[in-house]
Design a protein around this motif. Structure first.
Motif, short mmCIF file in Angstrom:
data_model
loop_
_atom_site.label_atom_id
_atom_site.label_comp_id
_atom_site.label_asym_id
_atom_site.label_seq_id
_atom_site.Cartn_x
_atom_site.Cartn_y
_atom_site.Cartn_z
N ILE A 37 -2.61 9.81 -1.54
CA ILE A 37 -2.41 8.61 -2.38
C ILE A 37 -2.28 9.06 -3.84
O ILE A 37 -1.41 8.58 -4.58
N ALA A 38 -3.15 10.01 -4.22
CA ALA A 38 -3.09 10.55 -5.59
C ALA A 38 -1.76 11.25 -5.84
O ALA A 38 -1.15 11.10 -6.91
N VAL A 39 -1.29 11.99 -4.82
CA VAL A 39 -0.01 12.71 -4.96
C VAL A 39 1.14 11.70 -5.10
O VAL A 39 2.05 11.89 -5.92
N THR A 40 1.08 10.65 -4.32
CA THR A 40 2.13 9.61 -4.41
C THR A 40 2.15 9.00 -5.81
O THR A 40 3.21 8.82 -6.41
N TYR A 41 0.96 8.70 -6.30
CA TYR A 41 0.83 8.13 -7.64
C TYR A 41 1.42 9.09 -8.69
O TYR A 41 2.20 8.68 -9.55
N LEU A 42 1.05 10.37 -8.55
CA LEU A 42 1.56 11.37 -9.50
C LEU A 42 3.07 11.48 -9.41
O LEU A 42 3.77 11.56 -10.43
N GLY A 43 3.58 11.50 -8.18
CA GLY A 43 5.02 11.67 -7.96
C GLY A 43 5.82 10.54 -8.56
O GLY A 43 6.91 10.76 -9.10
N LEU A 44 5.30 9.34 -8.48
CA LEU A 44 6.06 8.19 -8.97
C LEU A 44 5.82 7.91 -10.45
O LEU A 44 6.62 7.25 -11.09
N THR A 92 8.86 1.26 -9.68
CA THR A 92 7.51 1.78 -9.40
C THR A 92 6.38 0.88 -9.89
O THR A 92 5.22 1.19 -9.62
N ASN A 93 6.73 -0.18 -10.59
CA ASN A 93 5.65 -1.10 -11.00
C ASN A 93 5.25 -2.05 -9.88
O ASN A 93 4.27 -2.77 -10.00
N SER A 94 6.03 -2.02 -8.81
CA SER A 94 5.72 -2.90 -7.68
C SER A 94 4.59 -2.30 -6.84
O SER A 94 4.68 -1.17 -6.36
N ARG A 95 3.55 -3.10 -6.66
CA ARG A 95 2.39 -2.63 -5.89
C ARG A 95 2.78 -2.43 -4.42
O ARG A 95 2.39 -1.45 -3.78
N ASN A 96 3.58 -3.35 -3.91
CA ASN A 96 4.00 -3.27 -2.51
C ASN A 96 4.81 -2.01 -2.23
O ASN A 96 4.66 -1.38 -1.19
N LEU A 97 5.67 -1.68 -3.20
CA LEU A 97 6.50 -0.48 -3.03
C LEU A 97 5.60 0.77 -3.00
O LEU A 97 5.81 1.67 -2.18
N MET A 98 4.62 0.79 -3.89
CA MET A 98 3.69 1.93 -3.94
C MET A 98 2.98 2.11 -2.59
O MET A 98 2.83 3.21 -2.09
N ILE A 99 2.57 0.99 -2.02
CA ILE A 99 1.86 1.03 -0.74
C ILE A 99 2.79 1.56 0.36
O ILE A 99 2.40 2.40 1.17
N LEU A 100 4.03 1.07 0.35
CA LEU A 100 5.01 1.52 1.34
C LEU A 100 5.27 3.02 1.18
O LEU A 100 5.37 3.76 2.17
#
Lengths: 161, 274
Positions: A37-44, A92-100
């Motif tokens: 999850i942290a890596v996804t956050y960093l990547g985006l 990337t500001n979309s919460r739903n997209l981040m979750i997906l």
């Protein structure tokens, strides 16, 4: 500096949770991988420098998982680079997209493990275990990410960037 | 006479009244246990009123006493709640100590049985990935541990040490795909290699189809490989499948140790053969 400290605290808490507390409540194969999850956050959300952090997170994960040091290092870095390249084309500001994306990142991470473990035949037959555990882990990660991305502080952090 | 009476009328009346009262009193002495007409009348008339007043009095006294009690109850309640917490904590600790005692007793029995120097350790963490099976224990290089040392529990073997650092170590559990232990069927002496399947079970590989293996057979370590001493329990055969073709049979082994719930382990302090 404060952001770095927050990230450090999040990573430490995530690791401790994963190693000690969560296994008591989440049976196999529903083990969450909070670092992806942290890596996804960093990547985006971060620039190229985040790659080093992603690789470091992978090595950290390897210290607590399996016996193959560098496996998660490689897969986390790969996931980070893919996301970083795609970040400009995504909202990337979309919460739903981040979750997906967390769901997809978990799947990609699992497949990279599969490929690396099959290329170097150190653990024959592991593909069955990985394939069986991949979707449950992705779903648990999705659940955790939906909770994490609900924190207003995290959103505020995103907006400040 | 009449003049005298008139003169002392007042005293006569007083004395007469006193005398009458005295006579009344003395007359009633013989029936002192029984209520006379006057008493009956007064008591019958007053008893309902008395009852009501007594009831009110009791009520008021009750409210007052309750109020006074209530002042104490809050304090007492807090104290009792605290006491319950302390006692519950003691109860839980007592039960936990009892369970730990049982576990450690079993480990001690195992330690005495093996006659190999060993060291007890507690599990402090689990693998973060669902497809790898390792655990973390609270002993490391500082306690004399080295990679490759066998790790056992009271019911059988658990795995072997990998990644040993100063204060902690990781144990590769026998159900991990990378794990392999030389095993033997206790009853028929059929040999094979017990390999992890990653799903909580193992398989006995390289066991010839002609070998006698049945469901329920106990699988023990053969001692080949020099890591595990001979004769330690690995698990029980839970499934046997013999194909028409091929020289090997498929044998599934269920580990004798509940690997999902390990808390204390024993590390055998023997140097593995290179």
């Amino acid at each position: 500096m404060l952001t770095a400290l927050k990230i450090f605290l999040f990573i430490t808490a995530a690791l401790l949770l994963q190693v000690t507390i969560l296994p008591a409540y989440f049976a196999d194969p529903f083990k969450p991988n909070l670092l992806i999850i942290a890596v996804t956050y960093l990547g985006l959300k971060t620039g190229r420098g985040g790659g080093f952090i992603a690789f470091g997170l992978g090595l950290l994960q390897d210290c607590f998982s399996g016996i193959y040091l560098g496996l998660n290092g490689f897969s986390f870095l790969s996931v980070y680079l893919i996301l970083n390249m795609a970040a400009d084309r995504l909202y990337t500001n979309s919460r739903n997209l981040m979750i997906l994306v967390v769901f997809l990142a978990t799947i990609v991470n699992g497949f990279l493990h599969l490929i690396l473990l099959l290329v170097f035949p150190t653990a024959t037959g592991i593909y069955m275990t990985i394939l069986a555990a991949l979707i449950p882990q992705a779903l648990v990660n999705t659940m955790f990410s939906s909770l994490l991305f609900s924190f207003p502080r995290l959103n505020a952090l995103e907006e400040s960037r | 006479m009449l003049e005298l009476f008139r003169k002392y009328r007042k005293y006569f009346i007083i004395i007469s009244l006193l005398l009458a009262a005295f006579i009344f009193y003395s007359w009633n002495l013989k029936n002192k246990e029984r209520a006379n007409l006057l008493e009956r009348g007064v008591l019958n008339l007053m008893s309902p009123v008395n009852s009501v007043i007594a009831g009110i009095n009791r009520g008021v006294a009750g409210i007052w006493n309750d109020y006074l009690d209530l002042l104490e109850v809050r304090k007492e309640n807090k104290l009792l709640r605290h006491n319950i917490k302390v006692l519950n904590e003691r109860l839980i600790n007592g039960n936990e100590a009892l369970l730990a005692n049982e576990r450690l007793k079993k480990l001690l029995d195992m330690k005495n049985l093996l006659q190999i120097p060993s060291l007890a350790a507690s599990v402090i963490g689990e693998d973060t990935s669902p497809w790898f099976k390792t655990i973390m224990i609270d002993r490391g290089e500082a306690d004399g541990l080295r990679e490759g040392m066998p790790v056992v529990a009271a019911d059988g073997i658990i795995g072997l040490l990998v990644k040993v650092v100063a204060g902690s170590s990781r144990v590769l559990i026998i159900t991990d795909h990378a794990s392999g232990v030389a095993g033997i069927i206790q009853r028929s002496r059929a040999r094979g290699v017990v390999k992890g399947k990653g799903d909580g079970t193992c398989s006995l590989e390289f066991s010839l189809a002609s070998e006698d293996v049945k469901v329920g057979d106990t699988v023990i370590t053969s001692g080949i490989g020099g890591i595990f001493p001979k004769g330690l329990k690995i698990g029980e055969v839970s499934m046997v499948k013999k194909g028409e073709y091929g020289i090997f049979q498929t044998v599934e082994v269920r580990p004798s140790v509940n690997l999902a719930r390990i808390e204390d382990v024993l590390i055998l302090l023997q140097q593995p053969r290179e």
